[in-house]
Design an enzyme around this catalytic site. Structure first.
Site, PDB file in Angstrom:
ATOM      1  N   SER A   1     -53.169 -46.336  25.977  1.00  0.00           N
ATOM      2  CA  SER A   1     -53.373 -45.186  26.855  1.00  0.00           C
ATOM      3  C   SER A   1     -52.197 -44.245  26.743  1.00  0.00           C
ATOM      4  O   SER A   1     -51.098 -44.631  26.324  1.00  0.00           O
ATOM      5  CB  SER A   1     -53.512 -45.675  28.307  1.00  0.00           C
ATOM      6  OG  SER A   1     -53.357 -44.633  29.231  1.00  0.00           O
TER       7      SER A   1
ATOM      8  N   TYR B   1     -48.149 -50.585  34.715  1.00  0.00           N
ATOM      9  CA  TYR B   1     -49.271 -50.135  33.895  1.00  0.00           C
ATOM     10  C   TYR B   1     -48.765 -49.608  32.554  1.00  0.00           C
ATOM     11  O   TYR B   1     -49.294 -49.965  31.491  1.00  0.00           O
ATOM     12  CB  TYR B   1     -50.050 -49.042  34.623  1.00  0.00           C
ATOM     13  CG  TYR B   1     -51.203 -48.477  33.819  1.00  0.00           C
ATOM     14  CD1 TYR B   1     -52.311 -49.268  33.521  1.00  0.00           C
ATOM     15  CD2 TYR B   1     -51.175 -47.165  33.355  1.00  0.00           C
ATOM     16  CE1 TYR B   1     -53.366 -48.758  32.777  1.00  0.00           C
ATOM     17  CE2 TYR B   1     -52.235 -46.643  32.613  1.00  0.00           C
ATOM     18  CZ  TYR B   1     -53.325 -47.450  32.323  1.00  0.00           C
ATOM     19  OH  TYR B   1     -54.365 -46.948  31.587  1.00  0.00           O
TER      20      TYR B   1
END
Length: 331
Positions: free
Chosen positions: A158, A184
């Site tokens: 990501s 994350y």
């Protein structure tokens, strides 16, 4: 030797969809496993691969939810929980024992920005779900990947990798304050480094690996974010609808699945691997600057050097073996 981390001018773009990428590609006789295939980008990925002729298997923690999401799609569903090592072992063992080769493995499942949680082994849950579970799954499926004599593994990273590099001294937030976005970001960096490490080991056996940034798409992945947070970053409008704005990297689900299936199937990538891809192409290497502020998405493209660092990839591989107790050589 020039870096492979550079665009190849594939002819695809941020606007391309999974169907665009797979046009003219026949996957009949190929088997694909898509984790997270019953939600968001994963569902569209599974749909596109099945429509191109592949046999598609979707491992699912919630079987009933998967059946509802995949109704009418002619894909197989099997039980597996990425946070449960025993569950991963059982799913992989059953597939390997079937004798089927595995041509495509797309590690699409994930969680984002959740409160601090730990798995049964004490590992931080975003690292577990996004990386360690997929590491263990891939290692356990290794015999089937080799059996394909030409397999692709795609790890969904990501833009969030820009939030943090891997902290090898404290990957599980045992000695530092937990930050959901740093956690994350670390897990998304891990996805990219995992693809590098796997490609190094897989290339001699015809197994190539890629990491992918699908784009900024509002799916169930954002369930730990409030409506206010999503509106603040422009991800949803005043009516709560997902925003599609390619200038800001905001894509539809069909566009979000495109780079995954491109990395999994394109002949343009034959003989290549270990690279980070976005917008249907290999991404540029971005400047080595400080991490993007947690939770704040940069609009520029490219991959930060810390996510495609061969030395870091080897450190992560060793750490993953230690944290899971699993290695590919023992499976």
């Amino acid at each position: 030797m020039p870096s492979l981390q550079a665009p190849i001018h594939s002819g695809f773009s941020a606007a391309s969809t999974a169907q665009d990428v797979l046009a003219g590609i026949d996957l009949a006789g190929k088997t694909a496993i898509v984790t997270g295939g019953y939600s968001g980008i994963g569902t569209e990925t599974a749909r596109a691969l099945r429509e191109a002729g592949a046999r598609v298997i979707v491992p699912a923690r919630d079987i009933e939810k998967a059946r509802n999401a995949l109704a009418g799609m002619d894909v197989e569903i099997a039980a597996m929980d990425l946070s449960d090592p025993t569950s991963i072992d059982a799913f992989a063992a059953a597939f390997v024992a079937s004798g089927s080769p595995l041509h495509i493995l797309i590690n699409s499942a994930g969680i984002m920005a959740c409160p601090l949680m730990r798995d049964a082994r004490g590992n931080e849950m975003q690292l577990t779900t996004n990386h360690l579970g997929h590491y263990q799954l891939t290692a356990c499926l290794w015999p089937a990947l080799r059996r394909a004599r030409g397999a692709r593994v795609v790890a969904l990273s990501s833009l969030g990798h820009r939030y943090a590099a891997m902290d090898f001294d404290d990957p599980n937030f045992e000695h530092r304050e937990y930050d959901r976005w740093i956690a994350y970001g670390q897990s998304k960096t891990a996805n990219a480094l995992f693809a590098m490490g796997l490609d190094t080991r897989g290339a001699p056996h015809g197994v190539r690996a890629f990491s992918v940034h699908p784009g900024r798409i509002v799916t169930d992945l954002a369930r730990h974010m409030s409506t206010e947070e999503l509106q603040k970053i422009g991800a949803i409008d005043e009516h709560g609808q997902a925003v599609v704005d390619l200038a800001r990297g905001m894509k539809s689900v069909a566009q979000g699945a495109a780079t995954s299936v491109w990395a999994a199937t394109s002949a343009q990538l034959d003989g290549m691997g270990g690279v980070y891809c976005e917008d249907g192409d290999i991404a540029e290497l971005a400047p080595d600057t400080e991490a993007t502020a947690a939770g704040q998405a940069s609009l520029s493209s490219g991959v930060r050097p810390w996510a495609v660092d061969p030395h870091a990839a080897e450190r992560l591989w060793t750490l993953s073996e230690q944290l899971t107790g699993v290695s590919m050589t023992s499976t």
